[in-house]
Design a protein around this motif. Structure first.
Motif, PDB file in Angstrom:
ATOM      1  N   ASP A  53       0.839  -1.195   0.000  1.00  0.00           N
ATOM      2  CA  ASP A  53       0.000   0.000   0.000  1.00  0.00           C
ATOM      3  C   ASP A  53       0.881   1.255   0.000  1.00  0.00           C
ATOM      4  O   ASP A  53       1.582   1.524   0.964  1.00  0.00           O
ATOM      5  N   ALA A  54       0.828   2.020  -1.089  1.00  0.00           N
ATOM      6  CA  ALA A  54       1.598   3.273  -1.193  1.00  0.00           C
ATOM      7  C   ALA A  54       0.670   4.485  -1.211  1.00  0.00           C
ATOM      8  O   ALA A  54       1.102   5.586  -1.501  1.00  0.00           O
ATOM      9  N   ARG A  55      -0.605   4.289  -0.886  1.00  0.00           N
ATOM     10  CA  ARG A  55      -1.574   5.390  -0.960  1.00  0.00           C
ATOM     11  C   ARG A  55      -1.263   6.518   0.008  1.00  0.00           C
ATOM     12  O   ARG A  55      -1.575   7.674  -0.276  1.00  0.00           O
ATOM     13  N   ALA A  56      -0.675   6.201   1.144  1.00  0.00           N
ATOM     14  CA  ALA A  56      -0.397   7.234   2.143  1.00  0.00           C
ATOM     15  C   ALA A  56       0.761   8.139   1.722  1.00  0.00           C
ATOM     16  O   ALA A  56       0.924   9.222   2.261  1.00  0.00           O
ATOM     17  N   ILE A  57       1.541   7.702   0.774  1.00  0.00           N
ATOM     18  CA  ILE A  57       2.673   8.484   0.287  1.00  0.00           C
ATOM     19  C   ILE A  57       2.157   9.520  -0.712  1.00  0.00           C
ATOM     20  O   ILE A  57       1.391   9.195  -1.608  1.00  0.00           O
ATOM     21  N   SER A  58       2.612  10.744  -0.578  1.00  0.00           N
ATOM     22  CA  SER A  58       2.273  11.803  -1.541  1.00  0.00           C
ATOM     23  C   SER A  58       3.548  12.177  -2.280  1.00  0.00           C
ATOM     24  O   SER A  58       4.277  13.071  -1.844  1.00  0.00           O
ATOM     25  N   PRO A  59       3.821  11.489  -3.385  1.00  0.00           N
ATOM     26  CA  PRO A  59       5.070  11.772  -4.083  1.00  0.00           C
ATOM     27  C   PRO A  59       5.091  13.193  -4.642  1.00  0.00           C
ATOM     28  O   PRO A  59       4.063  13.755  -4.996  1.00  0.00           O
ATOM     29  N   ASP A 134      13.466  11.988  -5.556  1.00  0.00           N
ATOM     30  CA  ASP A 134      13.810  10.732  -4.889  1.00  0.00           C
ATOM     31  C   ASP A 134      13.366  10.809  -3.439  1.00  0.00           C
ATOM     32  O   ASP A 134      13.988  11.443  -2.601  1.00  0.00           O
ATOM     33  N   ASP A 135      12.254  10.176  -3.170  1.00  0.00           N
ATOM     34  CA  ASP A 135      11.594  10.236  -1.866  1.00  0.00           C
ATOM     35  C   ASP A 135      11.821   8.912  -1.145  1.00  0.00           C
ATOM     36  O   ASP A 135      11.475   7.856  -1.658  1.00  0.00           O
ATOM     37  N   ASP A 136      12.400   8.994   0.030  1.00  0.00           N
ATOM     38  CA  ASP A 136      12.648   7.768   0.791  1.00  0.00           C
ATOM     39  C   ASP A 136      11.350   7.055   1.140  1.00  0.00           C
ATOM     40  O   ASP A 136      11.317   5.835   1.265  1.00  0.00           O
ATOM     41  N   GLY A 137      10.238   7.817   1.293  1.00  0.00           N
ATOM     42  CA  GLY A 137       8.955   7.201   1.634  1.00  0.00           C
ATOM     43  C   GLY A 137       8.469   6.273   0.541  1.00  0.00           C
ATOM     44  O   GLY A 137       8.075   5.133   0.801  1.00  0.00           O
ATOM     45  N   LEU A 138       8.482   6.738  -0.708  1.00  0.00           N
ATOM     46  CA  LEU A 138       8.034   5.895  -1.814  1.00  0.00           C
ATOM     47  C   LEU A 138       9.032   4.781  -2.086  1.00  0.00           C
ATOM     48  O   LEU A 138       8.654   3.631  -2.278  1.00  0.00           O
ATOM     49  N   ARG A 139      10.296   5.099  -2.089  1.00  0.00           N
ATOM     50  CA  ARG A 139      11.324   4.078  -2.345  1.00  0.00           C
ATOM     51  C   ARG A 139      11.236   2.967  -1.292  1.00  0.00           C
ATOM     52  O   ARG A 139      11.416   1.787  -1.614  1.00  0.00           O
ATOM     53  N   ALA A 140      10.925   3.320  -0.058  1.00  0.00           N
ATOM     54  CA  ALA A 140      10.810   2.314   1.009  1.00  0.00           C
ATOM     55  C   ALA A 140       9.611   1.399   0.785  1.00  0.00           C
ATOM     56  O   ALA A 140       9.611   0.256   1.246  1.00  0.00           O
ATOM     57  N   ARG A 141       8.591   1.866   0.079  1.00  0.00           N
ATOM     58  CA  ARG A 141       7.403   1.048  -0.191  1.00  0.00           C
ATOM     59  C   ARG A 141       7.604   0.111  -1.388  1.00  0.00           C
ATOM     60  O   ARG A 141       6.771  -0.752  -1.626  1.00  0.00           O
ATOM     61  N   LEU A 142       8.661   0.305  -2.131  1.00  0.00           N
ATOM     62  CA  LEU A 142       8.932  -0.538  -3.301  1.00  0.00           C
ATOM     63  C   LEU A 142       9.846  -1.686  -2.872  1.00  0.00           C
ATOM     64  O   LEU A 142      11.012  -1.452  -2.536  1.00  0.00           O
ATOM     65  N   GLY A 160      -2.949   3.053  -6.040  1.00  0.00           N
ATOM     66  CA  GLY A 160      -1.671   3.302  -5.385  1.00  0.00           C
ATOM     67  C   GLY A 160      -1.082   2.092  -4.696  1.00  0.00           C
ATOM     68  O   GLY A 160      -0.230   2.232  -3.822  1.00  0.00           O
ATOM     69  N   PHE A 161      -1.492   0.898  -5.082  1.00  0.00           N
ATOM     70  CA  PHE A 161      -0.911  -0.328  -4.542  1.00  0.00           C
ATOM     71  C   PHE A 161       0.156  -0.856  -5.497  1.00  0.00           C
ATOM     72  O   PHE A 161      -0.060  -0.909  -6.709  1.00  0.00           O
ATOM     73  N   VAL A 162       1.304  -1.240  -4.948  1.00  0.00           N
ATOM     74  CA  VAL A 162       2.373  -1.845  -5.756  1.00  0.00           C
ATOM     75  C   VAL A 162       1.996  -3.308  -5.944  1.00  0.00           C
ATOM     76  O   VAL A 162       1.936  -4.072  -4.986  1.00  0.00           O
ATOM     77  N   VAL A 163       1.713  -3.712  -7.194  1.00  0.00           N
ATOM     78  CA  VAL A 163       1.202  -5.058  -7.429  1.00  0.00           C
ATOM     79  C   VAL A 163       2.195  -5.982  -8.129  1.00  0.00           C
ATOM     80  O   VAL A 163       2.136  -7.192  -7.941  1.00  0.00           O
ATOM     81  N   LEU A 164       3.100  -5.437  -8.935  1.00  0.00           N
ATOM     82  CA  LEU A 164       4.065  -6.272  -9.656  1.00  0.00           C
ATOM     83  C   LEU A 164       5.466  -5.680  -9.537  1.00  0.00           C
ATOM     84  O   LEU A 164       5.637  -4.457  -9.510  1.00  0.00           O
ATOM     85  N   ARG A 165       6.466  -6.553  -9.521  1.00  0.00           N
ATOM     86  CA  ARG A 165       7.871  -6.142  -9.533  1.00  0.00           C
ATOM     87  C   ARG A 165       8.578  -6.883 -10.659  1.00  0.00           C
ATOM     88  O   ARG A 165       8.386  -8.100 -10.826  1.00  0.00           O
ATOM     89  N   TYR A 166       9.378  -6.152 -11.406  1.00  0.00           N
ATOM     90  CA  TYR A 166      10.184  -6.741 -12.477  1.00  0.00           C
ATOM     91  C   TYR A 166      11.642  -6.581 -12.089  1.00  0.00           C
ATOM     92  O   TYR A 166      12.118  -5.466 -11.879  1.00  0.00           O
TER      93      TYR A 166
END
Length: 186
Positions: A53-59, A134-142, A160-166
């Motif tokens: 869940d990355a919805r709380a992050i405001s990039p 480069d936001d540590d908040g978003l990067r931390a959610r990935l 705003g949910f991270v669903v796939l990683r390549y």
């Protein structure tokens, strides 16, 4: 004697029908619990279970403006988590992501490309590209964003949910195939 032969034939037919019914259920159960899935049901990227869940992050965009998730627009996002001073590997990932984005044609406007960090000189720039600070908040959610093997790419759903990683070195055709399936979900 004729009645006995008829009755035997009817019972045999009934047993064959019951065996086919329960046999198919048994085969389906074995396949289900062994983890088998049809080829068309598999993702090319790593499906994140549960989605992050990355919805709380405001990039913030590189220019300082806020990037809103805006789930009502039904926009999917490709996020590239580039390390600092990336250079040639990032230029190649940008080329691959731009190619995938262009192949969506009429649906390309429904896919934003978010570049986390500084986009290197000479990198492709799709029209929906948003360079994020480069936001540590978003990067931390990935998950595993700082992969030493290279540049990972992520897919975020409209909410705003991270669903796939390549993983680094991914096949762009797989990203395109997965996102094409996701774009069909309205």
């Amino acid at each position: 004697m004729n009645d006995t032969a008829q009755r035997t034939r009817n019972r045999t037919l009934l047993l064959v029908i019951v065996a086919m019914f329960f046999g198919s259920m048994l085969v389906a159960g074995v396949l289900r619990f062994s983890g088998w899935q049809p080829h068309g049901m598999k993702n090319n990227g790593e499906l994140l279970q549960p989605p992050v869940d990355a919805r709380a992050i405001s990039p913030k965009a590189a220019d300082g403006s806020a990037y809103a998730w805006a789930p009502e627009s039904r926009t999917w996002r490709i996020v590239v988590a580039a390390p600092s001073d990336c250079g040639a590997p990032c230029v190649e990932v940008a080329r691959q992501v731009d190619l995938v984005w262009q192949l969506f044609g009429k649906d390309a406007d429904r896919v934003h490309v978010l570049w986390l960090g500084e986009l290197p000189d000479g990198a492709a720039r799709p029209s929906t590209l948003v360079e994020l600070a480069d936001d540590d908040g978003l990067r931390a959610r990935l998950p595993r964003a700082d992969d030493p093997a290279g540049v990972p790419v992520f897919v975020l759903d409209p909410n705003g949910f991270v669903v796939l990683r390549y993983a680094p070195g991914f096949d762009p055709a797989g990203l395109r195939k997965d996102l094409s399936k996701l774009l069909k979900l309205r």
